[in-house]
Write a protein that holds these residues in place. Structure first.
Motif, mmCIF file in Angstrom:
data_model
loop_
_atom_site.group_PDB
_atom_site.id
_atom_site.type_symbol
_atom_site.label_atom_id
_atom_site.label_comp_id
_atom_site.label_asym_id
_atom_site.label_seq_id
_atom_site.Cartn_x
_atom_site.Cartn_y
_atom_site.Cartn_z
ATOM 1 N N THR A 90 3.220 -1.981 -4.585
ATOM 2 C CA THR A 90 2.538 -2.907 -5.188
ATOM 3 C C THR A 90 1.869 -4.034 -4.109
ATOM 4 O O THR A 90 2.682 -4.212 -3.421
ATOM 5 C CB THR A 90 3.396 -3.819 -6.081
ATOM 6 O OG1 THR A 90 4.168 -2.825 -6.941
ATOM 7 C CG2 THR A 90 2.421 -4.564 -7.032
ATOM 8 N N SER A 91 0.532 -4.086 -4.043
ATOM 9 C CA SER A 91 0.118 -5.125 -3.061
ATOM 10 C C SER A 91 -1.155 -5.590 -3.534
ATOM 11 O O SER A 91 -2.119 -6.055 -3.010
ATOM 12 C CB SER A 91 -0.151 -4.415 -1.877
ATOM 13 O OG SER A 91 -0.918 -3.200 -2.011
ATOM 14 N N ARG A 94 -1.262 -9.918 -3.353
ATOM 15 C CA ARG A 94 -1.749 -10.124 -1.970
ATOM 16 C C ARG A 94 -3.200 -10.096 -1.803
ATOM 17 O O ARG A 94 -3.849 -11.162 -1.303
ATOM 18 C CB ARG A 94 -1.178 -9.110 -0.773
ATOM 19 C CG ARG A 94 -1.396 -9.414 0.356
ATOM 20 C CD ARG A 94 -0.863 -8.526 1.248
ATOM 21 N NE ARG A 94 -1.155 -8.824 2.756
ATOM 22 C CZ ARG A 94 -1.769 -7.942 3.733
ATOM 23 N NH1 ARG A 94 -1.904 -6.539 3.030
ATOM 24 N NH2 ARG A 94 -2.039 -8.234 4.831
ATOM 25 N N ARG A 125 6.220 -14.622 -1.304
ATOM 26 C CA ARG A 125 7.318 -14.115 -0.599
ATOM 27 C C ARG A 125 7.156 -14.475 1.048
ATOM 28 O O ARG A 125 5.956 -14.779 1.392
ATOM 29 C CB ARG A 125 7.100 -12.813 -0.671
ATOM 30 C CG ARG A 125 5.884 -11.879 -0.062
ATOM 31 C CD ARG A 125 6.132 -10.472 -0.049
ATOM 32 N NE ARG A 125 6.970 -9.721 0.635
ATOM 33 C CZ ARG A 125 7.413 -8.454 0.631
ATOM 34 N NH1 ARG A 125 7.044 -7.496 -0.091
ATOM 35 N NH2 ARG A 125 8.483 -8.125 1.792
ATOM 36 N N TYR A 128 4.652 -12.935 3.331
ATOM 37 C CA TYR A 128 3.409 -13.263 3.402
ATOM 38 C C TYR A 128 3.014 -14.576 4.107
ATOM 39 O O TYR A 128 2.593 -15.411 3.471
ATOM 40 C CB TYR A 128 2.806 -13.412 2.023
ATOM 41 C CG TYR A 128 2.775 -12.152 1.290
ATOM 42 C CD1 TYR A 128 2.631 -10.839 2.192
ATOM 43 C CD2 TYR A 128 2.643 -12.072 -0.090
ATOM 44 C CE1 TYR A 128 2.652 -9.600 1.139
ATOM 45 C CE2 TYR A 128 2.502 -10.886 -0.799
ATOM 46 C CZ TYR A 128 2.644 -9.354 -0.175
ATOM 47 O OH TYR A 128 2.280 -8.327 -0.765
ATOM 48 N N VAL A 244 -3.030 2.051 -5.469
ATOM 49 C CA VAL A 244 -2.630 3.188 -5.052
ATOM 50 C C VAL A 244 -2.351 3.374 -3.619
ATOM 51 O O VAL A 244 -3.084 3.052 -2.815
ATOM 52 C CB VAL A 244 -3.863 4.190 -5.526
ATOM 53 C CG1 VAL A 244 -3.385 5.765 -5.234
ATOM 54 C CG2 VAL A 244 -4.508 4.174 -6.913
ATOM 55 N N CYS B 136 10.045 -2.866 1.899
ATOM 56 C CA CYS B 136 8.782 -2.961 1.821
ATOM 57 C C CYS B 136 7.890 -4.301 1.761
ATOM 58 O O CYS B 136 8.430 -5.340 1.328
ATOM 59 C CB CYS B 136 8.685 -2.530 0.055
ATOM 60 S SG CYS B 136 6.905 -2.661 -0.535
ATOM 61 N N LEU B 137 7.139 -4.194 2.681
ATOM 62 C CA LEU B 137 6.271 -5.523 2.922
ATOM 63 C C LEU B 137 5.182 -5.870 2.212
ATOM 64 O O LEU B 137 4.509 -6.866 2.182
ATOM 65 C CB LEU B 137 5.574 -5.497 4.551
ATOM 66 C CG LEU B 137 6.735 -5.332 5.562
ATOM 67 C CD1 LEU B 137 6.115 -5.120 6.961
ATOM 68 C CD2 LEU B 137 7.224 -6.997 5.923
ATOM 69 N N GLY B 138 4.986 -4.959 1.145
ATOM 70 C CA GLY B 138 4.067 -5.385 -0.064
ATOM 71 C C GLY B 138 2.599 -5.275 0.658
ATOM 72 O O GLY B 138 1.655 -6.130 0.226
ATOM 73 N N SER B 139 2.282 -4.417 1.428
ATOM 74 C CA SER B 139 1.133 -4.045 2.014
ATOM 75 C C SER B 139 0.880 -2.475 1.798
ATOM 76 O O SER B 139 0.198 -1.808 2.827
ATOM 77 C CB SER B 139 0.963 -4.412 3.373
ATOM 78 O OG SER B 139 -0.379 -4.338 3.734
ATOM 79 N N CYS B 140 1.144 -1.985 0.578
ATOM 80 C CA CYS B 140 1.498 -0.436 0.348
ATOM 81 C C CYS B 140 0.052 0.149 0.564
ATOM 82 O O CYS B 140 0.245 1.448 0.895
ATOM 83 C CB CYS B 140 2.169 -0.169 -0.849
ATOM 84 S SG CYS B 140 3.416 -1.032 -1.100
ATOM 85 N N ASP B 141 -0.844 -0.556 0.245
ATOM 86 C CA ASP B 141 -2.329 0.114 0.306
ATOM 87 C C ASP B 141 -3.028 0.407 1.625
ATOM 88 O O ASP B 141 -3.765 1.006 1.767
ATOM 89 C CB ASP B 141 -3.333 -0.550 -0.660
ATOM 90 C CG ASP B 141 -3.516 -2.023 -0.075
ATOM 91 O OD1 ASP B 141 -2.489 -2.619 0.166
ATOM 92 O OD2 ASP B 141 -4.801 -2.387 -0.328
#
Lengths: 428, 179
Positions: A90-91, A94, A125, A128, A244, B136-141
């Motif tokens: 999940t991003s 952001r 978080r 970020y 995705v 997970c850094l939350g920049s998966c895309d």
């Protein structure tokens, strides 16, 4: 009717980082409308009518949640914008914070007004850092120009917004852990009741909503609940951000109505598979915590209700695509390492269980597994789920059970061959 | 107190005095309904100045937020971004979670291991680079991702990583550190 992107309409337009640029793009019209033409109850009712559901994972109706917050009590009401985005896959939040910080703030401000809250927090978080700086710059400009504080924008409403940075704990995305963290404690979830609406931060009624959820509010107020319910399908209304990642050509964040299928999202929007000679094997539709879908299950519509009917969840809409080179045992091992690391340690089933799951899967992957290990994974998952204070335990259990159920032959092959039958491992 | 600080924070970082840091922390705390709610923001600020959170820094934060050193230590030990020892000048925080692994995080780890002779947890002898595997850094895309100090470096492949490490190696040392 063609679908119109609203949440991401300003992505790629750096002018909106400034207040003037955001207003030139139509920003703060909804805030002014709410403050001048609507009572807090009317704003709440409009959000209730829109059917907006929480975009953070649980999918609970936002307006209903707001309705739980008592009004006119002795204690102040607090609103928290949960920007602690950390569900693997999940991003999306952001993207909003980076490209449209004023939208994030406007959504927070209107929602605070609806709740008759005078001090709202944005909990972001800790990793970020740049997103925090972007939001802080926008917030500072609002403070300087009288959009916040006493009698903001010429109204008789007062609001203060404060940013709080997390510090590297997934669990703080859970609302009661977040509240403890915001109070300067370890991010350990609280027992409920009391529910946050009764007793949240500082002993006061508190409402926690996800960043994307609140970003919808300005559009609902400006355009009306009827506009919102015209998008998507019944009970699954409004625009949605889909993430995705994994083995696709064009990973990204896509704003779409909740009428698209998994296949459409992957093939049409994310450009199809990364390597044309490797077909899709599995798809995790809603972030790492939700049950996996097999390739033959991907015609399902990506709405809260359709995915629930298919035995999984929309969750945070963090879609992870895995092609046929991916070992499912190893993928699950990777995720259980995550949960074992992120468990806060309060509840024994989660603290011990996630570690056991990780150990068991590591053994299987490395060729030391026995037949009895496979039902043991499911048994462990059963003994974690529902036996913990917060849903982190469930989040570790659900994908484990689904992986074993849907890819049992692959788990068995690891025992029979004394190791991984696939070339490409997920982890080292 | 000052000797303790030197021991805990070898890089020295901003060189701010205890008194000036205390004033900054008091300003932070003023924004919250209760002092303790400023804890995380104070710890971030102290770490930014000092590079890490020595016992002395933790005691100072405790004094400002009205908590015992034991409570502050509970926080520092719980939250992974708070460091009791300063990391290398460039803290390579490589995401190890699924989306990044599917897009080649393991290759990046191998490349770092070969080039810098460090594995996860290791620091190069010159103190320039430290590798930490993070969740997970939350920049998966935009996987795979490495966070270096405050910045995300996204969609990396081996060659891009090499170039990045070249640039960082050539850059003159500057105050940095995360937090």
């Amino acid at each position: 009717m063609a679908f119109e992107k609203v949440l991401t309409r300003n992505v790629g337009n750096p002018a909106v980082l400034s207040l003037a640029g955001y207003e030139a793009a139509g920003g703060y019209v909804a805030l002014r409308k709410a403050l001048k033409e609507m009572t807090p109850i009317e704003v709440t009712e409009e959000v209730q009518k829109s059917g907006l559901r929480g975009r953070g994972g649980a999918g609970f109706p936002t307006g209903v949640k707001w309705g739980f917050v008592p009004r006119g009590g002795e204690r102040p009401v607090y609103l928290i914008n949960n920007a602690d985005e950390s569900e693997p896959g999940t991003s999306k939040d952001r993207l909003l914070m980076t490209h449209d910080p004023h939208l994030v703030l406007e959504g927070t401000m209107i929602s605070a007004y609806a709740l008759e809250c005078h001090h709202a927090f944005i909990y972001i978080r800790g990793e970020y850092v740049r997103e925090y700086e972007i939001l802080m710059a926008a917030l500072t400009e609002l403070r300087e120009k009288g959009y916040l504080g006493r009698g903001m924008l010429g109204s008789d409403y007062d609001l203060q917004v404060t940013m709080v940075r997390g510090a590297g704990a997934y669990i703080c995305g859970e609302e009661t852990a977040l509240m403890n963290s915001l109070e300067g404690r370890r991010g350990e979830p609280r027992l409920k009741p009391p529910f946050p609406a009764q007793r949240g931060i500082f002993g006061s009624p508190t409402n926690v909503n996800n960043t994307e959820t609140l970003a919808n509010v300005p559009f609902i107020i400006e355009r009306g609940a009827d506009w919102f319910t015209g998008i998507g399908k019944e009970r699954n209304t409004g625009p949605k951000l889909y993430c995705v990642s994994g083995h696709v050509k064009n990973p990204g964040i896509f704003e779409l109505p909740m009428t698209i299928t998994c296949n459409e999202l992957i093939q049409e929007h994310a450009g199809g598979m990364l390597r044309p000679d490797h077909a899709i094997k599995a798809f995790i539709p809603g972030g790492s915590s939700v049950p996996v879908l097999r390739a033959d299950e991907l015609d399902v519509i990506m709405s809260y209700d359709d995915l629930a009917e298919a035995g999984t969840m929309l969750g945070s809409a963090g879609g992870i695509v895995m092609d046929d080179t991916t070992c499912m045992v190893d993928a699950l091992r990777n995720l259980e390492a995550f949960y074992a690391h992120e468990s806060c340690g309060q509840c024994t089933p989660c603290r011990q269980g996630c570690g056991w799951l990780h150990g068991l899967l590591t053994r299987l992957e490395n060729g030391g597994g026995v037949d009895a290990d496979i039902p043991l994974i499911t048994e462990l998952a059963d003994n974690i789920e529902g036996h913990t204070i917060c849903p982190l335990g469930d989040a570790a259990a659900m994908p484990a059970r689904a992986m074993v159920a849907k890819f049992k032959d692959e788990f068995r092959a690891h025992v029979a061959r004394k190791g991984c039958p696939l070339r490409d491992k997920v982890t080292a | 107190m000052s000797s303790d600080r030197r021991k805990g924070d070898p890089h020295g970082k901003s060189g701010i005095s205890d008194e000036a840091l205390r004033r900054e922390l008091e300003e932070i705390v003023a924004e919250y309904p209760e002092k303790r709610a400023g804890a995380l923001m104070c710890l971030h600020r102290a770490q930014r100045h000092r590079g890490s959170l020595s016992l002395a820094s933790q005691v100072l934060v405790g004094e400002v937020i009205g908590s015992s050193p034991a409570h502050v230590r509970e926080l520092v030990s719980f939250y992974t971004l708070f460091l009791e020892e300063s990391p290398g000048r460039y803290h390579l925080q490589l995401c190890r979670t699924l989306s990044c692994q599917l897009r080649g995080a393991r290759d990046l780890k191998d490349r770092i291991r070969r080039r810098l002779s460090i594995g996860p947890g290791g620091v190069t002898e010159d103190g320039l680079f430290q590798l930490t595997e993070v969740e997970c850094l939350g920049s998966c895309d935009s996987a795979p991702v490495i966070q270096i100090n405050d910045d995300y470096f996204e969609g990396l492949d081996g060659d891009m990583l090499d170039k990045l490490l070249d640039e960082l190696s050539a850059r003159p040392p500057a105050a940095g550190g995360q937090g």
